[in-house]
Design a protein around this motif. Structure first.
Motif, PDB file in Angstrom:
ATOM      1  N   GLY A  86       0.812  -1.216   0.000  1.00  0.00           N
ATOM      2  CA  GLY A  86       0.000   0.000   0.000  1.00  0.00           C
ATOM      3  C   GLY A  86       0.843   1.263   0.000  1.00  0.00           C
ATOM      4  O   GLY A  86       0.526   2.238  -0.690  1.00  0.00           O
ATOM      5  N   MET A  87       1.956   1.252   0.770  1.00  0.00           N
ATOM      6  CA  MET A  87       2.836   2.420   0.830  1.00  0.00           C
ATOM      7  C   MET A  87       3.532   2.642  -0.510  1.00  0.00           C
ATOM      8  O   MET A  87       3.724   3.780  -0.951  1.00  0.00           O
ATOM      9  CB  MET A  87       3.878   2.251   1.938  1.00  0.00           C
ATOM     10  N   LEU A  88       3.918   1.543  -1.192  1.00  0.00           N
ATOM     11  CA  LEU A  88       4.544   1.658  -2.508  1.00  0.00           C
ATOM     12  C   LEU A  88       3.561   2.244  -3.521  1.00  0.00           C
ATOM     13  O   LEU A  88       3.935   3.026  -4.391  1.00  0.00           O
ATOM     14  CB  LEU A  88       5.050   0.295  -2.982  1.00  0.00           C
ATOM     15  N   LYS A  89       2.282   1.879  -3.381  1.00  0.00           N
ATOM     16  CA  LYS A  89       1.258   2.463  -4.260  1.00  0.00           C
ATOM     17  C   LYS A  89       1.077   3.947  -3.975  1.00  0.00           C
ATOM     18  O   LYS A  89       0.877   4.745  -4.899  1.00  0.00           O
ATOM     19  CB  LYS A  89      -0.078   1.725  -4.083  1.00  0.00           C
ATOM     20  N   LEU A  90       1.133   4.323  -2.683  1.00  0.00           N
ATOM     21  CA  LEU A  90       1.043   5.745  -2.330  1.00  0.00           C
ATOM     22  C   LEU A  90       2.175   6.532  -2.982  1.00  0.00           C
ATOM     23  O   LEU A  90       1.988   7.636  -3.474  1.00  0.00           O
ATOM     24  CB  LEU A  90       1.095   5.934  -0.820  1.00  0.00           C
ATOM     25  N   ALA A  91       3.379   5.941  -2.977  1.00  0.00           N
ATOM     26  CA  ALA A  91       4.537   6.597  -3.580  1.00  0.00           C
ATOM     27  C   ALA A  91       4.371   6.752  -5.078  1.00  0.00           C
ATOM     28  O   ALA A  91       4.896   7.687  -5.686  1.00  0.00           O
ATOM     29  CB  ALA A  91       5.803   5.805  -3.281  1.00  0.00           C
ATOM     30  N   ASN A  92       3.617   5.835  -5.687  1.00  0.00           N
ATOM     31  CA  ASN A  92       3.394   5.860  -7.133  1.00  0.00           C
ATOM     32  C   ASN A  92       2.033   6.449  -7.478  1.00  0.00           C
ATOM     33  O   ASN A  92       1.425   6.094  -8.481  1.00  0.00           O
ATOM     34  CB  ASN A  92       3.525   4.438  -7.704  1.00  0.00           C
ATOM     35  N   ASN A  93       1.524   7.335  -6.579  1.00  0.00           N
ATOM     36  CA  ASN A  93       0.247   8.028  -6.801  1.00  0.00           C
ATOM     37  C   ASN A  93      -0.924   7.083  -7.003  1.00  0.00           C
ATOM     38  O   ASN A  93      -1.797   7.308  -7.851  1.00  0.00           O
ATOM     39  CB  ASN A  93       0.347   8.982  -8.004  1.00  0.00           C
ATOM     40  N   GLY A  94      -0.932   5.996  -6.238  1.00  0.00           N
ATOM     41  CA  GLY A  94      -2.065   5.075  -6.262  1.00  0.00           C
ATOM     42  C   GLY A  94      -2.036   4.049  -7.360  1.00  0.00           C
ATOM     43  O   GLY A  94      -2.896   3.181  -7.434  1.00  0.00           O
ATOM     44  N   LYS A  95      -1.021   4.108  -8.251  1.00  0.00           N
ATOM     45  CA  LYS A  95      -0.941   3.136  -9.352  1.00  0.00           C
ATOM     46  C   LYS A  95      -0.299   1.851  -8.861  1.00  0.00           C
ATOM     47  O   LYS A  95       0.434   1.841  -7.886  1.00  0.00           O
ATOM     48  CB  LYS A  95      -0.121   3.715 -10.503  1.00  0.00           C
ATOM     49  N   GLY A  96      -0.547   0.783  -9.580  1.00  0.00           N
ATOM     50  CA  GLY A  96       0.059  -0.492  -9.208  1.00  0.00           C
ATOM     51  C   GLY A  96       1.535  -0.526  -9.560  1.00  0.00           C
ATOM     52  O   GLY A  96       2.049   0.326 -10.283  1.00  0.00           O
ATOM     53  N   MET A  97       2.238  -1.522  -9.046  1.00  0.00           N
ATOM     54  CA  MET A  97       3.659  -1.669  -9.348  1.00  0.00           C
ATOM     55  C   MET A  97       3.819  -2.409 -10.664  1.00  0.00           C
ATOM     56  O   MET A  97       3.110  -3.363 -10.947  1.00  0.00           O
ATOM     57  CB  MET A  97       4.353  -2.430  -8.223  1.00  0.00           C
ATOM     58  N   PHE A  98       4.792  -1.961 -11.480  1.00  0.00           N
ATOM     59  CA  PHE A  98       4.945  -2.541 -12.799  1.00  0.00           C
ATOM     60  C   PHE A  98       5.938  -3.700 -12.847  1.00  0.00           C
ATOM     61  O   PHE A  98       5.763  -4.650 -13.561  1.00  0.00           O
ATOM     62  CB  PHE A  98       5.416  -1.455 -13.786  1.00  0.00           C
ATOM     63  N   SER A  99       7.018  -3.561 -12.089  1.00  0.00           N
ATOM     64  CA  SER A  99       8.056  -4.582 -12.174  1.00  0.00           C
ATOM     65  C   SER A  99       8.787  -4.730 -10.849  1.00  0.00           C
ATOM     66  O   SER A  99       9.288  -3.744 -10.324  1.00  0.00           O
ATOM     67  CB  SER A  99       9.064  -4.202 -13.270  1.00  0.00           C
ATOM     68  N   PRO A 100       8.864  -5.937 -10.302  1.00  0.00           N
ATOM     69  CA  PRO A 100       9.565  -6.128  -9.027  1.00  0.00           C
ATOM     70  C   PRO A 100      11.082  -6.175  -9.240  1.00  0.00           C
ATOM     71  O   PRO A 100      11.708  -7.209  -9.087  1.00  0.00           O
ATOM     72  CB  PRO A 100       9.013  -7.463  -8.538  1.00  0.00           C
TER      73      PRO A 100
END
Length: 340
Positions: A86-100
């Protein structure tokens, strides 16, 4: 800002008991309370950070509020993993993560066990990190306030967080001696709740205790620039009705005295086991205070009086650890003390 950029750059994280801080591209992109809210029925994440904290104490039976970290380490693995996502999504303005495929450096308490280290690494990997490195909090704090941790000169760091107080003497890229005690900001809040109940017959929640600590929290009963009395609002234990009373900083200083004394004793114990050559360095440079607890009014003067040493409060004590973590991430090949 796209998470595609994380292929070549990394994320620095201060995974604290009270707050979750993240630095990416030299700026703080997340500064949120370490809280997550779940739907009890579906198990879905409702909110993380500040939005979840606002629900605390007000939730109905279908909402479950969790603080995944306790005393600086992960107490709930599942909640910690979802909070990181959830925090990583907050950092990316609510978007999902593209690549781990990004590198993550996380600071951890100096007294952490191998099992607790593995729990943090596993949570980070499941949340999407490719490479996970760990750094001890006192070392990160020292780097963050501008000290040369690789030098032979000794420095003493006292990092008062939410769940733990980390006390360490650092020299030559390592911790020479340290104490990690589970007395910190959360204990201050618990002390306030307990004494307000005893002294005023009022039951207050953790959020009100935090407000009291921020508004009139003090380590000394006499301050040069005292804050005004603060209005406490809670439930009267006798009548069950809402009630308000005023509390002074002197009263709060009395509430916090025992917990602060434990921190002082841990500092003195660390000084006792410090090698004499490093003791002379500390006598010259003094003690450096970081973490949210360093902001408690008069704490530096109280510790200075007890230790007879100069005490310095970091310019931005709440950000010292995450800033140091970000600097260490840039010099990941230079700093051999980082744990993989």
């Amino acid at each position: 800002m796209s998470f595609f950029n994380f292929r070549t750059q990394g994320i620095a994280i201060d995974l604290g008991t009270a707050n979750f801080l993240m630095i990416f591209e030299d700026r703080v992109v997340v500064d949120e309370p370490a809280v997550i809210a779940f739907n009890r029925t579906t198990g879905a994440t409702i909110a993380v950070g500040r939005k979840a904290e606002q629900m605390e104490g007000k939730e109905h039976e279908n909402i479950r509020i969790i603080r995944p970290l306790k005393n600086g380490v992960i107490a709930d693995f599942h909640a910690a993993e979802h909070m990181m996502r959830g925090m990583l999504k907050l950092a990316n303005n609510g978007k999902g993560m593209f690549s781990p495929s990004y590198r993550m450096l996380i600071c951890v308490p100096s007294g952490i066990t191998e099992v607790e280290k593995r729990a943090i690494r596993d949570s980070a990997m499941i949340a999407g990190a490719k490479d996970v490195y760990l750094v001890h909090e006192p070392v990160a704090a020292a780097i963050g306030i501008g000290l040369d941790v690789q030098d032979a000169t000794g420095h003493m760091i006292v990092d008062i967080g939410g769940g733990t107080t980390e006390i360490a003497v650092i020299a030559l890229s390592g911790i020479v001696c340290d104490q990690s005690i589970r007395v910190a900001g959360d204990n201050f809040n618990a002390d306030i709740i307990h004494h307000v109940r005893r002294q005023h017959n009022i039951h207050i929640g953790a959020s009100m205790a935090e407000k009291i600590k921020l508004e009139v929290g003090a380590a000394l009963p006499e301050l040069q620039d005292p804050p005004l009395d603060f209005a406490i609002k809670g439930r009267d234990l006798m009548s069950g009705l809402p009630k308000q009373v005023m509390v002074s900083y002197q009263e709060v200083a009395y509430y916090l005295d025992k917990s602060i004394t434990k921190i002082e004793e841990a500092i003195l114990k660390t000084l006792e086991i410090t090698p004499p050559e490093l003791s002379s360095d500390i006598h010259h440079s003094g003690i450096f205070l970081t973490g949210g607890g360093a902001l408690l009014r008069g704490l530096d003067k109280r510790i200075a009086s007890r230790t007879k040493l100069p005490v310095h409060v970091a310019d931005e004590p709440l950000l010292s650890v995450v800033k140091g973590t970000a600097i260490a991430l840039k010099k990941i090949d230079e700093f051999r003390f980082l744990m993989r």
